[in-house]
Write a protein that holds these residues in place. Structure first.
Motif, short mmCIF file in Angstrom:
data_model
loop_
_atom_site.label_atom_id
_atom_site.label_comp_id
_atom_site.label_asym_id
_atom_site.label_seq_id
_atom_site.Cartn_x
_atom_site.Cartn_y
_atom_site.Cartn_z
N ARG A 63 0.84 -1.21 0.00
CA ARG A 63 0.00 0.00 0.00
C ARG A 63 0.88 1.26 0.00
O ARG A 63 0.62 2.19 -0.76
CB ARG A 63 -0.93 -0.03 1.21
N LYS A 66 2.77 2.23 -3.37
CA LYS A 66 2.04 2.91 -4.45
C LYS A 66 2.39 4.39 -4.49
O LYS A 66 2.41 5.00 -5.55
CB LYS A 66 0.53 2.73 -4.26
N ASN A 69 7.96 4.19 -2.69
CA ASN A 69 8.50 2.83 -2.66
C ASN A 69 9.82 2.71 -1.91
O ASN A 69 10.49 1.68 -1.96
CB ASN A 69 8.63 2.26 -4.08
#
Length: 161
Positions: A63, A66, A69
């Protein structure tokens, strides 16, 4: 710390850390830049300063990836014998922990080589009932690319390293 020069010792340390702690801690940040630390027992380091982990139970890392990173992994050798020996000697003969910074890559099906590595790591638990529940159907990995590392210093105990 030069990752190319130290990669072999980092990989050895991660292996020892899994032997004593059964996991490493992966930090990521959410959309509000709030840090979250996730214990992951299936991180593997490749020979080329990359790695992967099996993405079954982790929910925050994908999550967070997105939006951002970037991750940081902390691997600590928690072996009681290692620590007692070091405390007795008044020094560590090798670093007790390493921190690696990297970026999460794509999510994909695990290769046969990656599945063999997981099977080898979990060999000692294969006959236990919980083994099937936890690791029986791990088939998806997330790639990691590392760009920075740090040896964790602990004052006088690591000054000779």
């Amino acid at each position: 710390m030069d990752l190319i020069e130290n990669w072999t010792s980092i990989r050895r340390h991660f292996s020892q850390s899994f032997g004593s702690s059964l996991h490493v801690s992966i930090a990521s940040v959410d959309e509000d830049n709030t840090p979250t630390v996730t214990p992951v027992g299936t991180v593997f380091l490749n020979k080329d300063r990359t790695g992967f982990y099996f993405e079954k139970f982790v929910s925050t890392l994908p999550r967070h990836a997105k939006r951002n990173n970037s991750i940081c992994i902390l691997a600590v050798n928690s072996s009681k014998l290692f620590w007692l020996k070091s405390l007795f000697q008044g020094r560590f003969d090798r670093y007790p922990a390493f921190r690696l910074w990297g970026t999460l890559g794509k999510r994909r099906d695990a290769t046969e080589t990656e599945l063999r590595a997981l099977k080898k790591r979990l060999k000692s638990t294969r006959s236990l009932k919980g083994h099937r529940y936890l690791w029986g159907d791990m088939t998806v990995v997330r790639e990691i690319n590392f760009h920075k590392g740090e040896k964790i210093n602990i004052g006088k105990m690591t000054e000779t390293l």
